[in-house]
Structure formats: C-alpha cells, structure tokens
Design a protein around this motif. Structure first.
Motif, PDB file in Angstrom:
ATOM      1  N   GLU A 476     -66.192  46.287 -31.727  1.00  0.00           N
ATOM      2  CA  GLU A 476     -66.613  46.344 -30.260  1.00  0.00           C
ATOM      3  C   GLU A 476     -67.749  45.863 -30.015  1.00  0.00           C
ATOM      4  O   GLU A 476     -68.667  45.859 -29.012  1.00  0.00           O
ATOM      5  N   GLY A 477     -68.292  44.952 -30.871  1.00  0.00           N
ATOM      6  CA  GLY A 477     -69.578  44.177 -30.848  1.00  0.00           C
ATOM      7  C   GLY A 477     -71.062  44.948 -30.536  1.00  0.00           C
ATOM      8  O   GLY A 477     -71.892  44.636 -29.579  1.00  0.00           O
ATOM      9  N   ARG A 478     -71.070  46.231 -31.319  1.00  0.00           N
ATOM     10  CA  ARG A 478     -72.403  46.763 -31.296  1.00  0.00           C
ATOM     11  C   ARG A 478     -72.822  47.614 -32.699  1.00  0.00           C
ATOM     12  O   ARG A 478     -71.894  47.182 -33.658  1.00  0.00           O
ATOM     13  N   ASP A 479     -73.819  47.885 -32.613  1.00  0.00           N
ATOM     14  CA  ASP A 479     -74.268  48.799 -33.879  1.00  0.00           C
ATOM     15  C   ASP A 479     -73.829  50.055 -33.805  1.00  0.00           C
ATOM     16  O   ASP A 479     -73.430  50.652 -32.949  1.00  0.00           O
ATOM     17  N   PRO A 480     -73.871  50.859 -35.072  1.00  0.00           N
ATOM     18  CA  PRO A 480     -73.467  52.177 -35.048  1.00  0.00           C
ATOM     19  C   PRO A 480     -74.353  53.169 -34.158  1.00  0.00           C
ATOM     20  O   PRO A 480     -75.702  52.876 -34.026  1.00  0.00           O
ATOM     21  N   LEU A 481     -73.679  53.967 -33.369  1.00  0.00           N
ATOM     22  CA  LEU A 481     -74.601  55.109 -32.571  1.00  0.00           C
ATOM     23  C   LEU A 481     -75.007  56.175 -33.577  1.00  0.00           C
ATOM     24  O   LEU A 481     -74.696  56.007 -34.711  1.00  0.00           O
ATOM     25  N   LEU A 482     -75.927  56.961 -33.056  1.00  0.00           N
ATOM     26  CA  LEU A 482     -76.641  57.949 -33.720  1.00  0.00           C
ATOM     27  C   LEU A 482     -75.561  58.731 -34.739  1.00  0.00           C
ATOM     28  O   LEU A 482     -75.798  59.001 -35.765  1.00  0.00           O
TER      29      LEU A 482
END
Length: 698
Positions: A476-482
C-alpha cells in the motif's frame, strides 16, 4: 595489501629536475630512509635525477614495477593509471589532489581513475594523500620531507589526512616511540581504512594501531575487524556534526546523532577514541606499561607539593589511594634523617637522598597486594644526579615488568635531559604528574564497555506475523500505522497496552465502554509522527461525554495543524497504571546498521537527552549496561523509599527490539515511547509505537 608495503621496485611518476618539483622529494625520502629496492623516476620531460635516468613514461621502464607512486596533475592520472595497467603494475599510490574534493570535474576524473584501475585489476591508495611508510624496509613515499631518524617500533598509523599523519609521526619521534607502518589514505577511492586495518591486524610488526578518520567507510566491518584482534586500536574520528539537514520522523533518529553512534560503536568493540595528539600520547605511553587490574594507586614522590597535586589528580580520575601497612610506613620512617614527615600515601620521600632506597621502596610497595599501580615523581638536577636518576628510571621499569603492575614515572629536570630520556629509556616518561595519572586512568578504562558478543538475542519472535504486516504496508506504499506498530512489537514478545481502532465518534464511544473508563484517544495517521504536537492525544477520559468532546476537539486540532494528513481514525486505549516512562527504539545508521536506544521517555525525551546507545545485535549484558548508563538509573533501582522498577522486564524489551531490527533490516526507525515500567515484578508495557520503513534490504 602487502604489495603496498613490501615492493622491490618503485616507480615515482611525476618527477622533473625543477627545484620545486615534489616528485623528486619522494625519491629523496626513499633514499634517505634507506630503501634497498630499485627506484625508477618517470616524468614527461625526461632527463636525470640523483644519477638515474628519468623515463618519459611508465611503459619505458625496463623492469617489472611492484609499486607506482603518482604525483602528477589530476587530469593526467587516468592515462598514467592505464600505463601502469599495461605495464603490469598492480599496486598504485595516488598522491595527486584535484578529485572528489574538487567538485564535479574532480568527481568525473575520480570515476575515470576508478574505471582504469578496475579494468587492469589495480588496487590503489588515495588520491590526495601522502602515501606509505614501512620503517623496516625504508619505504617512505611522502612528497613532504621526512626525518629519517624516526625509530622503528610497533606503532602503525592510518590517517585520512596527510598533515595529521605527519603530525603524529613528529610527535612519536619526539617521544621516542617507534613506528612500523604509516599510511595517508586521502580520499579512499579504492583502498579504505578497513582494508588496511585488516592487514595491520595480521602484521607481526604492528602491535598498536592508531587511526585518524574524517569519515568511516563501513562501520560494521570496522567493528567486526576490531572484535577479531587483541591489538589496541586507537581512533580519532573528526567531522563530528550530526547529519546536516536530516529531519527525523522519530525521536530515536533525532537522538542517535552520528557522533553518538560512533562513540557507542567504538566502545562496544574496545576501540579507544581520542580527540587530541596529547591524549594519543598518553594512551601510547600507558599501553607500554603492564595492565592495570584494579583502581588502587600508590604515589611516591620526592616533592611534597607534587605528592599533594598528584593525590588531587588521582581523586579527579576516580582512583583510590591504597592504604599501606602501618608497620611498613614505620620502617620507612626510620630511614629518614629528620623524621619530621609523617608517611602516608602519597609517600613524601623528600627527607631521603638515596636513590637506591627509592628503588627499594618502589619495589616493596608495588609488590603489595593492596596496590594495583604506582605514580613515581622524581625531581632532580640533571648534571648532579643525572646518571643515578637514569639508572633509577631503568630499575623502575624492570620492577614494573617483574611485578606485572604499571609504574608511571614523572621526571622533572632540564628539558633537554627529559627529551634524551624519552629516546633512550625502555619505558615511558611523563611531562606532568597529571599526565601520569591520566595515562593510568586510560589504561584502567581501556576496553571498558566492550560488548562480549555480537549475537542476535534469543526470545519470542513471530516473524511470519511481522512479515505479513510489513508486506501489506509495502503493497500500500505506506509505513505501519499505530495499531500495526504495536502488533509488530507484540509479535516479538513486547507487552503492549490493549487498544481498539475506531473510525468515528460513535465507534470511539463503543470502544471506550468495552474497554472500561478511563481511556485515552490517539489519532491514527501515517502523516502525524508526534501526535502530542498536533493535538492528537487526549488522556484520562472518564465519561461518554468526555470521549465525544475529546474526539471532536482532536479532529479539529489535527486537521487545522496537518490539513493534508489522511486520518484513519483513533486508537482507544485504557489508561495505563502508574509507572516510569522510558523510550526504547532503533534507528538504521548508514555506516553501522541498526542502533538501539534506551532512555527517559515521554514527551520530554529529546529535551532531557538521557539516553544510551548500542549497535545491534547484542546480548543481555550489553542491554543491562545501557540501563546503568542512564542518569535516571538510580531512580529505576529505587532510592529514598521509592519502589524499584521492573528492570528485568525492561531489559527484555531492549532485547526484543534488538531481535526485531536484526530480523527485519528494512525497519529504518522504531520508537516505543513511552514504555511504562511498573514496580519490580509487575512488568512493563509499550503504550505507543511508531515504525518507519526504509528501502527493502536496508
């Protein structure tokens, strides 16, 4: 690397008969140092120098060349490298400047030099340096004039700067400390400090290695090499500013500034860092003494004033003054003439005028089990007592070696006599009492903090669970969320606080009722790193109305301060029980790999800066040592009626983070902040987590 240090034929390229030609200085140094191999000069104008023909090109030399030393205009170096390749030269020292340090044009020339070297299988040192010295073989390729009286010995020097190399060499010569090999590495386009360090570690003539670096090529390899040897390595790393312009998304990256990482890495593998030539000399003199296995010193002094000064220096450097037996001191007192000085430690010998007795007392004192080392202070007039004093110094050296304990000797006499003694005595002489004490402190602390191993710590590790989360984030082209970051931490055995993701106000109320009041709301957004700074955290919410009001206030604050941020919702968590807040994190350093950090946590972490760093991987003892370095550690132990914190649980969190970043090198930054540490036996939990991913394989 041996080819750079043991050539039988050397070609000096860039020589002419011009009086200001620097190439001819290289040939002069080779002759002055007694190089017994063949020397060939090369220069486009030809001619003769020192009775030898100057060849117009390397191709014209009628002999095989083992080592070529190039000091020609930068623009000519790529073609000369081609000539060397055709001639069969496989080791080259490039001393010319004007390459990577000289802008884009220099960078293009550097690439051409590297391409030519690669094409012919040439290894080269430089450019922009002063070359190589092998004292035993008389190899000295510097274009600066050198003093050939430098003694041979066991100290080798690797320096990125030619000027610093010469400065160290001059100081070693003045102190009577002998050298084995020296290299000025310059820009390190090919051969770097690790290539040369690996050679010196195996070199039987090298006993101590000194290094000056402005940049570290491969910090992890440097650490691996240092772990493989028991030879002392001393390093001056300059250019210490943190990476310019770096904006860190995590607290850990901001706190783990480059120079702090260097400090931690060097200490981990027992490399001693120095920041001045004076400190280097103290190290080198101290390392010439037997090891200091304890912290108790005896001070013997001919001068009462120097004895007091040295007692102060001992205290400032953390030494204890050994308690000497009363019967021994009484026996010494009987030797005094006036018997007006009451003996203690320091021992004031001012009423004794027999230097042989000085030696007897030193021998008896250093042999006592309660004495770990000695400072001996001797003031005299060289013309009157010079011969007897020199014999005393030689005897003190023998006594030190036989006892296996260090005796640091301070000599106060004519400066010319001290200079001579440094050149002729078998052991070191110090210029000031404080120098002698500091040298013993360096000897005591040398290697302290060295990590016993570099192995991945064992423990819980659900790697497949972490891999699924990271692959989803990558896709998804993102960093892990909280909530994903907390799940990753939990997969590696870290206790985390329970939480529920709510997409809106109603879901937040439902989550709060399910978890039980009081609760915490935290905004979930990949664009909001430090949630408190954006109004993205609401604490201690005790009612439905409080949750609704806090949710609305939070959304308004975050959207006003970060209008472009995509908000996924809020994470609802129960309020955690009281405890002490710490941070445990990791950051990927381009030179050393992952650096793990622990320190005071919460919102003031960067302001307080109470942190400790280590390069992963490491084991339990290192994790425990990190905690002991913290200024807050006495509070964690429990002082003045306060309960002790669960240090064992905190150590396990550090070990878990070490495991996690070792197994998943693509984690560029990781923050567990805060980690709420409860009383001993009650454990600890991560209340918040952030992970930033780097390129795959980092």
């Amino acid at each position: 690397m041996r080819g750079f240090f043991e050539p039988e034929t050397v070609a000096v390229v860039g020589v002419s008969n011009a009086p200001d030609n620097l190439g001819r200085t290289i040939s002069m140094n080779l002759m002055a140092f007694g190089f017994e191999g063949m020397i060939y000069e090369v220069g486009p104008k030809g001619g003769a120098l020192y009775g030898r023909r100057i060849y117009r090109s390397v191709d014209d030399i009628p002999d095989h060349i083992d080592l070529a030393v190039l000091l020609a205009p930068a623009g000519a170096v790529p073609e000369i490298m081609e000539e060397c390749g055709r001639k069969g030269v496989r080791r080259v020292v490039v001393e010319s400047g004007g390459f990577t340090e000289y802008g884009e044009e220099g960078q293009r020339l550097a690439e051409r030099v590297k391409e030519a070297a690669a094409r012919w299988g040439i290894r080269f040192i430089g450019p922009n340096g002063l070359g190589v010295i092998n004292r035993r073989l008389g190899l000295a390729t510097s274009f600066g004039i050198l003093d050939p009286s430098v003694p041979a010995g066991g100290i080798s020097v690797l320096s990125q700067s030619g000027g610093v190399m010469i400065s160290i060499l001059n100081t070693l010569t003045s102190e009577g400390l002998g050298v084995a090999k020296l290299v000025s590495m310059g820009n390190k386009l090919d051969v770097d400090e690790n290539d040369l360090l690996e050679y010196l570690i195996e070199d039987p003539e090298t006993h101590i290695i000194c290094m000056y670096l402005e940049g570290i090529t491969d910090g992890r390899r440097l650490m691996e090499l240092a772990r493989r040897t028991d030879k002392p390595i001393l390093l001056h790393k300059s250019n210490i500013g943190a990476a310019a312009g770096r904006v860190a998304a995590s607290h850990t990256a901001a706190l783990a500034a480059d120079d702090r990482v260097v400090d931690a890495a060097l200490r981990q593998v027992g490399i001693a860092r120095f920041r001045s030539t004076e400190t280097l000399m103290h190290y080198l003199k101290a390392l010439a003494l037997p090891p200091l296995r304890g912290n108790r010193l005896a001070v013997l002094s001919r001068s009462g004033g120097h004895a007091v000064i040295t007692a102060d220096d001992c205290e400032l450097n953390g030494f204890e003054l050994a308690t000497l037996p009363a019967d021994f001191l009484e026996a010494v007192q009987q030797r005094f003439r006036a018997k007006v000085v009451r003996l203690t430690n320091p021992m004031d010998l001012g009423d004794l005028f027999d230097l042989e007795v000085y030696g007897d007392l030193a021998q008896a004192t250093i042999g006592m089990p309660e004495v770990d080392g000695m400072v001996f202070l001797h003031t005299y007039v060289s013309g009157y007592e010079g011969g007897h004093s020199e014999e005393l110094f030689r005897r003190l050296h023998r006594i030190s070696v036989e006892a296996g304990k260090p005796i640091a000797v301070y000599a106060n006499t004519a400066a010319s006599e001290v200079t001579r003694l440094k050149r002729v005595l078998p052991g070191p002489i110090f210029d000031e009492p404080s120098d002698a004490v500091q040298a013993l402190a360096l000897l005591r602390d040398f290697g302290r903090g060295m990590a016993p191993s570099a192995e991945r710590p064992d423990g819980p590790a659900d790697a497949s669970r972490v891999r699924r989360i990271l692959d989803r984030c990558r896709g998804e082209g993102r960093d892990p969320l909280l909530q994903e970051s907390l799940e990753i931490a939990a997969a590696y055995g870290i206790a985390v606080i329970e939480g529920r993701l709510a997409g809106g106000e109603e879901e937040a109320v439902q989550a709060a009722e399910a978890l039980g009041y009081p609760v915490v709301l935290k905004v979930v957004s990949g664009e909001v790193s430090h949630k408190s700074d954006f109004g993205g955290v609401q604490l201690n919410l005790r009612t439905e109305a409080g949750v609704r009001a806090a949710y609305a206030e939070m959304m308004t604050a975050v959207r006003s301060r970060a209008p472009e941020a995509a908000i996924e919702g809020v994470l609802v968590q129960p309020m955690a029980a009281a405890g002490r807040d710490l941070i445990v994190g990791a950051n990927f350093d381009s030179h050393f790999g992952h650096v793990v950090l622990v320190g005071m946590g919460g919102i003031f972490v960067e302001l307080l800066g109470d942190t400790a760093l280590r390069v992963a991987p490491f084991g339990r003892r290192t994790a425990e040592a990190m905690l002991r370095e913290l200024r807050v550690f006495p509070m964690l132990e429990g002082r003045r009626g306060q309960a002790a914190s669960d240090l064992e649980a905190l150590v396990e969190v550090i070990r878990s983070v070490t495991r996690l970043v070792t197994d998943f090198p693509e984690i560029a930054e990781l923050d567990l902040n805060p980690v709420r540490v409860h009383e001993a036996g009650a454990g600890c939990r991560a209340l918040d987590a952030r992970i930033r991913l780097g390129p795959p394989g980092d």
